[in-house]
Each structure stands twice: as structure tokens, then as C-alpha cells.
Design a protein around this motif. Structure first.
Motif, PDB file in Angstrom:
ATOM      1  N   THR A  36       0.831  -1.203   0.000  1.00 42.19           N
ATOM      2  CA  THR A  36       0.000   0.000   0.000  1.00 42.19           C
ATOM      3  C   THR A  36       0.866   1.253   0.000  1.00 42.19           C
ATOM      4  OG1 THR A  36      -0.188  -0.216   2.400  1.00 42.19           O
ATOM      5  CG2 THR A  36      -2.008  -1.055   1.084  1.00 42.19           C
ATOM      6  N   GLU A  37       1.996   1.237   0.725  1.00 47.46           N
ATOM      7  CA  GLU A  37       2.901   2.389   0.730  1.00 47.46           C
ATOM      8  C   GLU A  37       3.527   2.589  -0.638  1.00 47.46           C
ATOM      9  OE1 GLU A  37       5.860   2.312   3.761  1.00 47.46           O
ATOM     10  OE2 GLU A  37       4.417   2.538   5.381  1.00 47.46           O
ATOM     11  N   SER A  40       0.883   4.029  -3.001  1.00 47.11           N
ATOM     12  CA  SER A  40       0.603   5.445  -2.756  1.00 47.11           C
ATOM     13  C   SER A  40       1.768   6.319  -3.235  1.00 47.11           C
ATOM     14  CB  SER A  40       0.298   5.704  -1.280  1.00 47.11           C
ATOM     15  OG  SER A  40       1.432   5.467  -0.489  1.00 47.11           O
ATOM     16  N   ALA A  43       1.435   6.505  -7.007  1.00 43.62           N
ATOM     17  CA  ALA A  43       0.355   7.426  -7.384  1.00 43.62           C
ATOM     18  C   ALA A  43       0.791   8.874  -7.184  1.00 43.62           C
ATOM     19  CB  ALA A  43      -0.898   7.131  -6.561  1.00 43.62           C
ATOM     20  N   TRP A  44       1.534   9.145  -6.113  1.00 47.75           N
ATOM     21  CA  TRP A  44       2.006  10.502  -5.838  1.00 47.75           C
ATOM     22  C   TRP A  44       3.007  10.939  -6.899  1.00 47.75           C
ATOM     23  CZ3 TRP A  44       6.691  12.752  -4.056  1.00 47.75           C
ATOM     24  CH2 TRP A  44       6.576  14.044  -3.536  1.00 47.75           C
ATOM     25  N   TYR A  70       3.185  15.260   0.631  1.00 50.28           N
ATOM     26  CA  TYR A  70       3.067  13.806   0.528  1.00 50.28           C
ATOM     27  C   TYR A  70       2.060  13.309   1.557  1.00 50.28           C
ATOM     28  CZ  TYR A  70       4.225   8.892   0.165  1.00 50.28           C
ATOM     29  OH  TYR A  70       4.142   7.540  -0.028  1.00 50.28           O
ATOM     30  N   GLY A  72       0.492  10.856   4.070  1.00 44.75           N
ATOM     31  CA  GLY A  72       0.894   9.672   4.824  1.00 44.75           C
ATOM     32  C   GLY A  72       2.368   9.654   5.170  1.00 44.75           C
ATOM     33  N   SER A  78      10.225   1.910   0.263  1.00 47.05           N
ATOM     34  CA  SER A  78       9.240   1.891  -0.820  1.00 47.05           C
ATOM     35  C   SER A  78       9.841   2.472  -2.095  1.00 47.05           C
ATOM     36  CB  SER A  78       8.000   2.692  -0.435  1.00 47.05           C
ATOM     37  OG  SER A  78       7.358   2.101   0.663  1.00 47.05           O
ATOM     38  N   THR A 117      -4.801   3.139 -12.179  1.00 45.54           N
ATOM     39  CA  THR A 117      -5.869   4.142 -12.113  1.00 45.54           C
ATOM     40  C   THR A 117      -7.056   3.725 -12.972  1.00 45.54           C
ATOM     41  OG1 THR A 117      -4.222   5.867 -11.781  1.00 45.54           O
ATOM     42  CG2 THR A 117      -6.412   6.570 -12.481  1.00 45.54           C
TER      43      THR A 117
END
Length: 133
Positions: A36-37, A40, A43-44, A70, A72, A78, A117
Motif C-alpha cells: 500500500t505504501e 501510494s 500514485a504521488w 506527501y 501519509g 518503498s 488508475t
């Protein structure tokens, strides 16, 4: 149970995504199983952002520049995982005489982010009942 045996069967926080390998043959199986990290961070970075890491041999070696927008918790591991899979590209930059490495998404990373996405949008449309002809 030994640590090696426990880690062999432990997936950590990896959540398998849809099988994107059949959709885009240049992506490996490892590309589709991001934590998940990692997802994310991907995506960022897909929004055109980058991460600056100090590469000058000094007390700041390995330090990451501040990323106030950022969402979270940022984890260098990551970033290293995305690099290992070939999803990032690097460019040397110099700020005040110190060498930094600017890390952004590679074309392969951009394709994966777009596929994730797209899959997320298709999944949300199927939940809302949107119909496309």
C-alpha cells in the motif's frame, strides 16, 4: 518457526492487484504486487512529482528532502522497491554545491500508474452501475 521459514510464507502488507501482466506484457508479475505504501508513492509520483535524495558524501548522505504535500508516511524502502522494479528514473541535480538525486517515474512506472488508475475507475464504475456501450 525460523525467521527464514516465516518470511518465506509472509507477504507483509502486499496486496495483489488485478493481473495487469496480461494487459501489458512488458510489466512483470512483481510490478503488479505493490504494498500500500509503494502504491501510494507510485500514485504521488504519477502526478508529476519527484523525490530528492542527497548523494553527496557528507553527513546528509541518503537524506530525503522535505515533501510537505506527501500524504501519509514516506518510507525510503518503498522508493528502493520501485527503483528495483524499474519504475523510477534518476537525474543528478546540484543545489548549493551539493549533489542530489532527483527520482521521478520512468515511462514503465507511468504506464503502471495509468493501468492501476484505469482499473480502479473501472472497478468503481461497476460498483455504481455505470454502463458503457
Amino acid at each position: 518457526m525460523s525467521k527464514a521459514h516465516r518470511n518465506k510464507h509472509h507477504n507483509g502488507n502486499r496486496k495483489p492487484l488485478l493481473n495487469l501482466v496480461t494487459v501489458a506484457p512488458k510489466l512483470t508479475k512483481a510490478d503488479t504486487q505493490l504494498s500500500t505504501e509503494q502504491a501510494s508513492l507510485l500514485a504521488w509520483l504519477a502526478l508529476g512529482r519527484s523525490v530528492d535524495v542527497c548523494t553527496e558524501l557528507c553527513p546528509d548522505l541518503g537524506k530525503v528532502a522535505e515533501m510537505p504535500d506527501y500524504p501519509g508516511h514516506f518510507n525510503k524502502r518503498s522508493l528502493f522497491a520501485l527503483k528495483r522494479e524499474g519504475l523510477t528514473q534518476e537525474q543528478d541535480c546540484y543545489f548549493v554545491g551539493m549533489r542530489w538525486c532527483r527520482v521521478s517515474l520512468s515511462p514503465k512506472g507511468q504506464r503502471l500508474a495509468a493501468l492501476i488508475t484505469e482499473r480502479a475507475l473501472l472497478k468503481s464504475d461497476s460498483l455504481t452501475g455505470a454502463d458503457y456501450a
